[in-house]
Design a protein around this motif. Structure first.
Motif, mmCIF file in Angstrom:
data_model
loop_
_atom_site.group_PDB
_atom_site.id
_atom_site.type_symbol
_atom_site.label_atom_id
_atom_site.label_comp_id
_atom_site.label_asym_id
_atom_site.label_seq_id
_atom_site.Cartn_x
_atom_site.Cartn_y
_atom_site.Cartn_z
ATOM 1 N N HIS A 255 0.796 -1.222 0.000
ATOM 2 C CA HIS A 255 0.000 0.000 0.000
ATOM 3 C C HIS A 255 0.830 1.275 0.000
ATOM 4 O O HIS A 255 0.287 2.368 -0.138
ATOM 5 N N HIS A 256 2.133 1.159 0.219
ATOM 6 C CA HIS A 256 2.984 2.353 0.313
ATOM 7 C C HIS A 256 4.208 2.194 -0.591
ATOM 8 O O HIS A 256 5.324 1.967 -0.093
ATOM 9 N N PRO A 257 3.990 2.350 -1.906
ATOM 10 C CA PRO A 257 5.094 2.146 -2.858
ATOM 11 C C PRO A 257 6.302 3.039 -2.575
ATOM 12 O O PRO A 257 7.447 2.628 -2.827
ATOM 13 N N ASP A 258 6.067 4.232 -2.046
ATOM 14 C CA ASP A 258 7.203 5.118 -1.730
ATOM 15 C C ASP A 258 8.083 4.503 -0.652
ATOM 16 O O ASP A 258 9.317 4.585 -0.714
ATOM 17 N N GLN A 259 7.450 3.837 0.325
ATOM 18 C CA GLN A 259 8.207 3.200 1.402
ATOM 19 C C GLN A 259 8.933 1.962 0.881
ATOM 20 O O GLN A 259 10.036 1.643 1.303
ATOM 21 N N TRP A 260 8.274 1.271 -0.042
ATOM 22 C CA TRP A 260 8.913 0.111 -0.681
ATOM 23 C C TRP A 260 10.166 0.549 -1.437
ATOM 24 O O TRP A 260 11.229 -0.058 -1.327
ATOM 25 N N GLU A 261 10.061 1.657 -2.160
ATOM 26 C CA GLU A 261 11.221 2.187 -2.887
ATOM 27 C C GLU A 261 12.350 2.559 -1.928
ATOM 28 O O GLU A 261 13.518 2.282 -2.181
ATOM 29 N N LYS A 262 11.970 3.177 -0.830
ATOM 30 C CA LYS A 262 12.961 3.575 0.174
ATOM 31 C C LYS A 262 13.683 2.336 0.717
ATOM 32 O O LYS A 262 14.909 2.321 0.869
ATOM 33 N N LEU A 263 12.913 1.295 0.974
ATOM 34 C CA LEU A 263 13.487 0.045 1.476
ATOM 35 C C LEU A 263 14.434 -0.583 0.456
ATOM 36 O O LEU A 263 15.493 -1.104 0.800
ATOM 37 N N LYS A 264 14.031 -0.517 -0.828
ATOM 38 C CA LYS A 264 14.867 -1.086 -1.899
ATOM 39 C C LYS A 264 16.233 -0.391 -1.951
ATOM 40 O O LYS A 264 17.251 -1.035 -2.133
ATOM 41 N N THR A 265 16.213 0.931 -1.819
ATOM 42 C CA THR A 265 17.480 1.651 -1.920
ATOM 43 C C THR A 265 18.275 1.575 -0.616
ATOM 44 O O THR A 265 19.483 1.765 -0.625
ATOM 45 N N GLU A 266 17.582 1.289 0.475
ATOM 46 C CA GLU A 266 18.263 1.232 1.771
ATOM 47 C C GLU A 266 17.827 -0.013 2.545
ATOM 48 O O GLU A 266 17.068 0.081 3.512
ATOM 49 N N PRO A 267 18.314 -1.190 2.147
ATOM 50 C CA PRO A 267 17.864 -2.447 2.783
ATOM 51 C C PRO A 267 18.159 -2.502 4.283
ATOM 52 O O PRO A 267 17.540 -3.281 4.988
ATOM 53 N N ARG A 268 19.087 -1.651 4.719
ATOM 54 C CA ARG A 268 19.364 -1.656 6.156
ATOM 55 C C ARG A 268 18.188 -1.139 6.987
ATOM 56 O O ARG A 268 18.188 -1.226 8.211
ATOM 57 N N THR A 370 8.982 -5.111 -7.712
ATOM 58 C CA THR A 370 7.718 -4.469 -7.348
ATOM 59 C C THR A 370 6.796 -5.448 -6.634
ATOM 60 O O THR A 370 6.763 -6.638 -6.933
ATOM 61 N N ILE A 371 6.061 -4.912 -5.659
ATOM 62 C CA ILE A 371 5.019 -5.656 -4.945
ATOM 63 C C ILE A 371 3.728 -4.888 -5.178
ATOM 64 O O ILE A 371 3.616 -3.738 -4.736
ATOM 65 N N GLU A 372 2.786 -5.522 -5.881
ATOM 66 C CA GLU A 372 1.519 -4.823 -6.137
ATOM 67 C C GLU A 372 0.339 -5.653 -5.685
ATOM 68 O O GLU A 372 0.354 -6.883 -5.807
ATOM 69 N N LEU A 373 -0.681 -4.969 -5.221
ATOM 70 C CA LEU A 373 -1.935 -5.652 -4.896
ATOM 71 C C LEU A 373 -2.537 -6.175 -6.188
ATOM 72 O O LEU A 373 -2.592 -5.460 -7.186
ATOM 73 N N ALA A 374 -3.000 -7.437 -6.173
ATOM 74 C CA ALA A 374 -3.631 -8.010 -7.368
ATOM 75 C C ALA A 374 -5.088 -8.307 -7.093
ATOM 76 O O ALA A 374 -5.751 -8.998 -7.865
#
Ligand code: 4MI
Length: 396
Positions: A255-268, A370-374
């Motif tokens: 539900h929060h693609p911006d947070q997912w992107e943040k996690l991708k760039t900063e796995p820590r 990407t993780i998307e709701l289906a």
């Protein structure tokens, strides 16, 4: 307000179908009603503000657990099973049980589990990525803990399908004897018997957490019967909770693609992301304490012998404590949330829960684009746990 003024009364029923469907839409009213509120439906007090919930958790002498941490008062009603000697106990019994469980779940044994947990998460996420369309709950949130936790405890393979029904029973049993309770207790005797049997020493592996608990019985720290009850605590508390929290993680990330992107760039950020999930969508929503004496709070009083519902989910979004509490932000400092409780009863398994949650998050962050709701997520309704039964997802 004078400290002996009567408490405000609310007709909100935290076990009504409307509330259970969407507790978060009721929390603000409960927090605004006052620091402590009488619930007319059940004749109990509810606290939904962070400061009060935390103060109660930090004062176990006044807010005891031995009369049960659900709606039922063990001083008045017979518990549905022999009480837990850790969750439903006060010092000194609690102190002794806690020492045994925290040793069995110590840093050393957790560290030794980490490689297997991380490898399993990587493998599972890799397999799911190949399929593309998955149910985030069945295929990941349930599949992962079920494939690592019972093995870590040392439970036999046969009959493991009883584990989730038992958790459902236990967490419904912290609420009223409503239709949810009755439904989950349909096969209660069979399920509870299987659990009790698996907690016996001869049914556990000799190198798991269960065996580490029984080693304390050999040293005389607890009786063999008590060791069995502590294994039962692991089997009650160790699966639904992590399943719901991994489910909540998937819900939040989808539900929060911006947070997912943040996690991708900063796995820590995996660790703080999991902490934020537990704040934002606390799987364990409600636990009770019982007052042992008159409690004088800040501007209010609670009589002795009163059941007090601590609304953890609401405290974790109290704007008196959190900035933008309804905002999911994986880089905020969410430590201090009460999703694991707080004080002497704070989740003793939280390291293993974090290990599971972070292993899944890290595997997702490293492999999935990407993780998307289906499809529409479907809630799972339980008297105590908040979470999902199904979350259709597409992974690329
Ligand atoms: C808070 S989840 C939970 C913790 C402990 C037990 C059950 C559920 C138990 O049985 O000790």
């Amino acid at each position: 307000m004078a400290s002996n003024a009567p408490l405000p009364v609310s007709a909100i029923d935290p076990y009504s179908p409307e509330y259970l469907a969407d507790p978060y839409s009721f929390h603000e009213a409960l927090r605004e009603a006052g620091p402590a509120v009488w619930l007319s439906t059940y004749d109990v007090v509810l606290m939904a503000r962070y400061a009060e919930v935390r103060a109660a958790l930090e004062d176990p002498a006044t807010f005891c657990s031995s009369r049960g941490v659900g709606l039922s008062d063990f001083a008045k009603e017979e518990p549905w099973r022999p009480p837990s000697i850790i969750l439903e106990a006060d010092p000194p019994l609690h102190t002794r049980s806690r020492a045994v469980l925290s040793d069995a779940l110590s840093k050393v044994s957790i560290a030794s589990l980490a490689p297997a947990f991380e490898a399993r998460a990587e493998q599972l996420v890799g397999d799911l990525l190949e399929r593309g369309s998955i149910d985030g709950i069945k295929d990941l949130a349930e599949a992962f803990p079920l494939s690592v936790f019972p093995d870590a405890v040392g439970v036999v393979e046969e009959g493991r399908e009883n584990l989730l029904p038992y958790g459902d029973m236990a967490f419904n049993a912290f609420g009223p004897r409503n239709a949810l309770f009755e439904k989950s207790f349909e096969n209660a005797q069979m399920v509870a018997e299987w659990i009790a049997t698996q907690c016996e020493r001869q049914h556990l592996s000799d190198d798991g957490i269960g065996a580490a608990i029984y080693a304390h019985a050999d040293r005389g720290d607890v009786s063999p019967a008590e060791a069995g009850l502590l294994v039962r605590s692991l089997l009650t508390a160790g699966l639904d909770t992590t399943i719901f929290s991994i489910g909540a993680t998937l819900f939040c990330l989808a539900h929060h693609p911006d947070q997912w992107e943040k996690l991708k760039t900063e796995p820590r950020l995996a660790r703080s992301a999991f902490t934020e999930v537990l704040r934002f969508l606390s799987p364990a929503q409600n636990f009770y304490r019982t007052t042992t004496c008159l409690y004088r709070g800040d501007g209010f009083e609670i009589p002795a012998d009163t059941k007090v519902l601590l609304c953890l989910g609401a405290a974790n979004r109290d704007p008196r404590h959190w900035d933008a509490p309804d905002h999911f932000d994986i880089s905020r400092r969410a430590t201090g949330h009460v999703g694991f409780g707080y004080g002497i009863h704070a989740c003793v398994g939280q390291q293993i829960a974090r290990l599971e949650g972070e292993a899944v998050i890290k595997a997702l962050a490293s492999r999935v684009a990407t993780i998307e709701l289906a499809g529409e997520p479907v809630r799972r309704i339980n008297n105590t746990l908040y979470g999902y039964d199904s979350i259709p997802l597409r992974l690329t």
